[in-house]
Scaffold this motif. Sequence first.
Motif, PDB file in Angstrom:
ATOM      1  N   UNK A   1     -32.167  -4.070  -0.890  1.00 26.14           N
ATOM      2  CA  UNK A   1     -33.501  -3.629  -1.323  1.00 26.14           C
ATOM      3  C   UNK A   1     -33.390  -2.514  -2.357  1.00 26.14           C
ATOM      4  N   UNK A   2     -34.365  -2.435  -3.291  1.00 21.80           N
ATOM      5  CA  UNK A   2     -34.298  -1.442  -4.363  1.00 21.80           C
ATOM      6  C   UNK A   2     -34.606  -0.045  -3.846  1.00 21.80           C
ATOM      7  N   UNK A   3     -33.676   0.537  -3.118  1.00 22.96           N
ATOM      8  CA  UNK A   3     -33.913   1.831  -2.479  1.00 22.96           C
ATOM      9  C   UNK A   3     -32.573   2.528  -2.241  1.00 22.96           C
ATOM     10  N   UNK A   4     -32.563   3.835  -2.487  1.00 25.22           N
ATOM     11  CA  UNK A   4     -31.374   4.636  -2.171  1.00 25.22           C
ATOM     12  C   UNK A   4     -31.704   5.502  -0.972  1.00 25.22           C
ATOM     13  N   UNK A   5     -30.836   5.475   0.019  1.00 25.30           N
ATOM     14  CA  UNK A   5     -31.018   6.286   1.237  1.00 25.30           C
ATOM     15  C   UNK A   5     -29.670   6.960   1.472  1.00 25.30           C
ATOM     16  N   UNK A   6     -29.669   8.282   1.504  1.00 25.21           N
ATOM     17  CA  UNK A   6     -28.354   8.933   1.548  1.00 25.21           C
ATOM     18  C   UNK A   6     -27.816   9.117   2.954  1.00 25.21           C
ATOM     19  N   UNK A   7     -28.677   8.932   3.963  1.00 22.76           N
ATOM     20  CA  UNK A   7     -28.214   9.145   5.336  1.00 22.76           C
ATOM     21  C   UNK A   7     -28.912   8.133   6.246  1.00 22.76           C
ATOM     22  N   UNK A   8     -28.156   7.437   7.052  1.00 21.11           N
ATOM     23  CA  UNK A   8     -28.790   6.450   7.921  1.00 21.11           C
ATOM     24  C   UNK A   8     -27.775   5.619   8.688  1.00 21.11           C
ATOM     25  N   UNK A   9     -28.245   4.460   9.145  1.00 21.26           N
ATOM     26  CA  UNK A   9     -27.410   3.589   9.992  1.00 21.26           C
ATOM     27  C   UNK A   9     -26.777   2.502   9.124  1.00 21.26           C
ATOM     28  N   UNK A  10     -25.482   2.321   9.269  1.00 21.58           N
ATOM     29  CA  UNK A  10     -24.740   1.334   8.486  1.00 21.58           C
ATOM     30  C   UNK A  10     -24.992  -0.094   8.959  1.00 21.58           C
ATOM     31  N   UNK A  11     -24.602  -1.048   8.128  1.00 23.73           N
ATOM     32  CA  UNK A  11     -24.713  -2.462   8.503  1.00 23.73           C
ATOM     33  C   UNK A  11     -23.896  -2.783   9.762  1.00 23.73           C
ATOM     34  N   UNK A  12     -22.749  -2.121   9.907  1.00 25.63           N
ATOM     35  CA  UNK A  12     -21.855  -2.357  11.044  1.00 25.63           C
ATOM     36  C   UNK A  12     -21.466  -1.010  11.644  1.00 25.63           C
ATOM     37  N   UNK A  13     -21.399  -0.980  12.976  1.00 24.48           N
ATOM     38  CA  UNK A  13     -21.005   0.271  13.636  1.00 24.48           C
ATOM     39  C   UNK A  13     -20.340  -0.063  14.969  1.00 24.48           C
ATOM     40  N   UNK A  14     -19.230   0.610  15.250  1.00 22.87           N
ATOM     41  CA  UNK A  14     -18.526   0.359  16.511  1.00 22.87           C
ATOM     42  C   UNK A  14     -17.036   0.454  16.281  1.00 22.87           C
ATOM     43  N   UNK A  15     -16.272  -0.436  16.920  1.00 22.40           N
ATOM     44  CA  UNK A  15     -14.819  -0.435  16.749  1.00 22.40           C
ATOM     45  C   UNK A  15     -14.458  -0.738  15.288  1.00 22.40           C
ATOM     46  N   UNK A  16     -13.290  -0.237  14.861  1.00 22.61           N
ATOM     47  CA  UNK A  16     -12.853  -0.477  13.488  1.00 22.61           C
ATOM     48  C   UNK A  16     -12.613  -1.966  13.263  1.00 22.61           C
ATOM     49  N   UNK A  17     -13.208  -2.497  12.215  1.00 22.63           N
ATOM     50  CA  UNK A  17     -13.024  -3.916  11.858  1.00 22.63           C
ATOM     51  C   UNK A  17     -12.853  -3.991  10.342  1.00 22.63           C
ATOM     52  N   UNK A  18     -11.961  -4.864   9.889  1.00 20.33           N
ATOM     53  CA  UNK A  18     -11.852  -5.138   8.452  1.00 20.33           C
ATOM     54  C   UNK A  18     -11.883  -6.639   8.263  1.00 20.33           C
ATOM     55  N   UNK A  19     -12.653  -7.113   7.305  1.00 20.00           N
ATOM     56  CA  UNK A  19     -12.775  -8.560   7.060  1.00 20.00           C
ATOM     57  C   UNK A  19     -12.819  -8.812   5.563  1.00 20.00           C
ATOM     58  N   UNK A  20     -12.144  -9.847   5.117  1.00 20.39           N
ATOM     59  CA  UNK A  20     -12.290 -10.282   3.731  1.00 20.39           C
ATOM     60  C   UNK A  20     -13.389 -11.321   3.661  1.00 20.39           C
ATOM     61  N   UNK A  21     -14.176 -11.252   2.579  1.00 20.58           N
ATOM     62  CA  UNK A  21     -15.295 -12.172   2.410  1.00 20.58           C
ATOM     63  C   UNK A  21     -15.128 -12.953   1.108  1.00 20.58           C
ATOM     64  N   UNK A  22     -15.800 -14.090   1.052  1.00 17.83           N
ATOM     65  CA  UNK A  22     -15.818 -14.882  -0.181  1.00 17.83           C
ATOM     66  C   UNK A  22     -17.273 -15.023  -0.606  1.00 17.83           C
ATOM     67  N   UNK A  23     -17.567 -14.695  -1.864  1.00 18.85           N
ATOM     68  CA  UNK A  23     -18.943 -14.804  -2.352  1.00 18.85           C
ATOM     69  C   UNK A  23     -19.353 -16.271  -2.442  1.00 18.85           C
TER      70      UNK A  23
END
Length: 172
Positions: A131-153
């Motif tokens: 969305x066309x909005x900047x928010x400098x502090x808030x809740x992330x898309x993902x939160x919890x245990x450390x996870x890393x994933x590669x994605x393909x567009x």
Amino acid sequence: MKITVEMACSINGLIATKDGNEDFLSNRNYQIMLGFLKEYDCLVWGNTTFKNVISWGDNYIDDLKDVTIIIFSKEKQVSSYKNVIYCNSMENFLEIYKEKNIENVFVSGGAHINNLFLENNMVDEIIINYNPYVLTNGINLFNGNDVEKSLVLNKVVHEKEDIVQIWYKVKK
Ligand SMILES: NC(=O)c1ccc[n+]([C@@H]2O[C@H](COP(=O)([O-])OP(=O)(O)OC[C@H]3O[C@@H](n4cnc5c(N)ncnc54)[C@H](OP(=O)(O)O)[C@@H]3O)[C@@H](O)[C@H]2O)c1
């Protein structure tokens, strides 16, 4: 089983303010979710998200009356909505999924539930509405245990109201 995580966020990937407010996101994001749900067998939310949506008023839940909604909560709970089922763990979710013959699962937050599915390597696709909005502090898309994933567009869609929708496949 196909599992899609779909979310709306600011351009810097925040889904709500620190205190859980989503007023900076337009109603278009909810309409986008309702459109997607026609192609899925169930909607999955965390209990914090569910309680937030209930607080927005009856219209939001009424729009979902024909959708099976599975709510993650560690507490054992019985729902007053006939289309809402509570589940208390991923094992319990998999039991419900088998019992109900669910094929396509639509996960839409919050951050902890998105993370839970990702860390269990269960997510096939991630669709993000920036969305066309900047928010400098808030809740992330993902939160919890450390996870890393590669994605393909997979796809980029110029949505209404200056929303940019990005579709990614998750590399497994
Ligand atoms: N912008 C968007 O697209 C979007 C979409 C969805 C949500 N949101 C926002 O995201 C925020 C909520 O995110 P959140 O991460 O704080 O909460 P959440 O993921 O919605 O829910 C967390 C809750 O889920 C339950 N839970 C977590 N892990 C579990 C597990 N392993 N087994 C069973 N239950 C489990 C617990 O409920 P109990 O406490 O009942 O045990 C926990 O408190 C809200 O502000 C919401 O409005 C934004």
